[in-house]
Write an enzyme that holds these catalytic residues in place. Structure first.
Site, mmCIF file in Angstrom:
data_model
loop_
_atom_site.group_PDB
_atom_site.id
_atom_site.type_symbol
_atom_site.label_atom_id
_atom_site.label_comp_id
_atom_site.label_asym_id
_atom_site.label_seq_id
_atom_site.Cartn_x
_atom_site.Cartn_y
_atom_site.Cartn_z
ATOM 1 N N MET A 30 0.849 -1.195 0.000
ATOM 2 C CA MET A 30 0.000 0.000 0.000
ATOM 3 C C MET A 30 0.882 1.241 0.000
ATOM 4 O O MET A 30 0.444 2.323 0.381
ATOM 5 C CB MET A 30 -0.928 -0.019 1.214
ATOM 6 C CG MET A 30 -1.892 -1.220 1.167
ATOM 7 S SD MET A 30 -3.436 -0.959 2.050
ATOM 8 C CE MET A 30 -2.831 -0.764 3.698
ATOM 9 N N LEU A 33 6.787 3.022 1.222
ATOM 10 C CA LEU A 33 7.735 1.901 1.215
ATOM 11 C C LEU A 33 8.894 2.108 2.175
ATOM 12 O O LEU A 33 9.378 3.228 2.360
ATOM 13 C CB LEU A 33 8.281 1.693 -0.205
ATOM 14 C CG LEU A 33 7.216 1.401 -1.266
ATOM 15 C CD1 LEU A 33 7.873 1.208 -2.632
ATOM 16 C CD2 LEU A 33 6.380 0.175 -0.910
ATOM 17 N N HIS A 37 9.636 -3.597 2.965
ATOM 18 C CA HIS A 37 9.200 -3.923 1.595
ATOM 19 C C HIS A 37 10.395 -4.364 0.752
ATOM 20 O O HIS A 37 10.294 -5.304 -0.043
ATOM 21 C CB HIS A 37 8.547 -2.694 0.941
ATOM 22 C CG HIS A 37 7.285 -2.250 1.618
ATOM 23 N ND1 HIS A 37 7.222 -1.112 2.371
ATOM 24 C CD2 HIS A 37 6.054 -2.808 1.660
ATOM 25 C CE1 HIS A 37 5.994 -0.962 2.847
ATOM 26 N NE2 HIS A 37 5.271 -1.984 2.436
#
Ligand code: PAF
Length: 282
Positions: A30, A33, A37
């Protein structure tokens, strides 16, 4: 890195690469970052020809309008980070219509009970929202492998169940929690903590480590009691839940049994920001 902004462009890209026999590794996000991630992309890089990510703030998984509104949206920064990482071949930035062509509503799933505990109980409808968006992304991207962080361990279990229910030929990989130096689990929500709260939040992982030391010589009730006591003394911190659950089916337990693997799951609201973490007790 290619940036694809709609479903039709995506379809052409996926078909082209599938025809060439490329194996696709996918990590949905979503946005906002962070290093957590990046660790998903690193895992994906190891056993795929193409690494694909997506950035989409999915409205149907938020049961709280304020939480959705305040969710950090940092798309330009995210694209720079992706580019700089040199780990991702393509990022998909769908519009709401690409994911929800009709109404922005969740499907209803039966995940066999794992959806009702912990995050499912605290955030009604959350896992239906996650299931809906991930099912749609899987159908559009057709990955061979998909990567999810163990920070959201219950979500990871839900996704494993989702591919089983839908009979999708996708291998799901759990990636270990990426922690800041202080031990705080990396999360997009950490950006909303001021430096003082962020420093205080490191206690969450310290408590999880204590739980690991205590189990199984202390009972589940004794552990829960100690954890509650710790957080009662902390200003600006509210323990939402501490649950010890069977790692297989995520059913909360009242007593440890020798032949099972357990995990402790915790949610603490720090200065109004809801932080989630967990630890394996084996
Ligand atoms: O973990 C997340 O960031 C989201 O829940 C996911 C899997 C991208 C679905 O919106």
């Amino acid at each position: 890195m290619e940036v694809i902004r709609n479903h039709h462009q995506l379809q052409a890209y996926i078909e082209r690469n599938k025809e060439m026999g490329k194996r696709i590794g996918f990590a949905p996000t979503m946005g906002a970052l962070h290093q957590g991630h990046i660790s998903l992309y690193q895992a994906a890089r190891e056993n795929n020809d193409l690494v694909v990510s997506s950035i989409f703030v999915n409205p149907t998984q938020f049961n709280n309008a304020e939480d959705l509104e305040k969710y950090p949206r940092t798309i330009e920064k995210d694209l720079q980070k992706l580019e700089a990482s040199q780990l991702v071949d393509m990022v998909y930035l769908p519009s709401i219509e690409d994911i929800y062509p009709e109404k922005t509503l969740s499907k209803k799933y039966n995940f066999g009970g794992i959806e009702n505990e912990m995050e499912g109980a605290s955030r009604p409808g959350h896992f239906d929202g996650v299931g809906t968006v991930v099912e749609e992304l899987f159908k559009q991207i057709k990955p061979d492998n998909a990567y999810f962080g163990e920070k959201d361990f219950q979500q990871l279990s839900i996704i494993r169940k989702l591919v089983q229910i839908l009979n999708l030929p996708i291998k799901i990989h759990g990636v270990p929690i990426y922690r800041e130096e202080s031990g705080l689990a990396m999360s997009s929500r950490n950006e909303r903590l001021n430096p003082e709260l962020k420093d205080k939040a490191k206690i969450i992982y310290q408590v999880l480590q204590r739980i690991k030391e205590w189990a199984p010589s202390l009972s589940v009730q004794e552990i829960a009691h100690k954890v509650k006591e710790i957080f009662e003394q902390e200003k600006d911190m509210e323990l939402e839940y501490i649950t010890i659950a069977d790692e297989e089916n995520l059913q909360p337990t009242n007593a440890f049994s020798a032949n099972k693997k357990y995990r402790a799951f915790i949610v603490v609201v720090v200065g109004g920001i809801r932080l989630i973490d967990n630890i394996a007790l084996h």
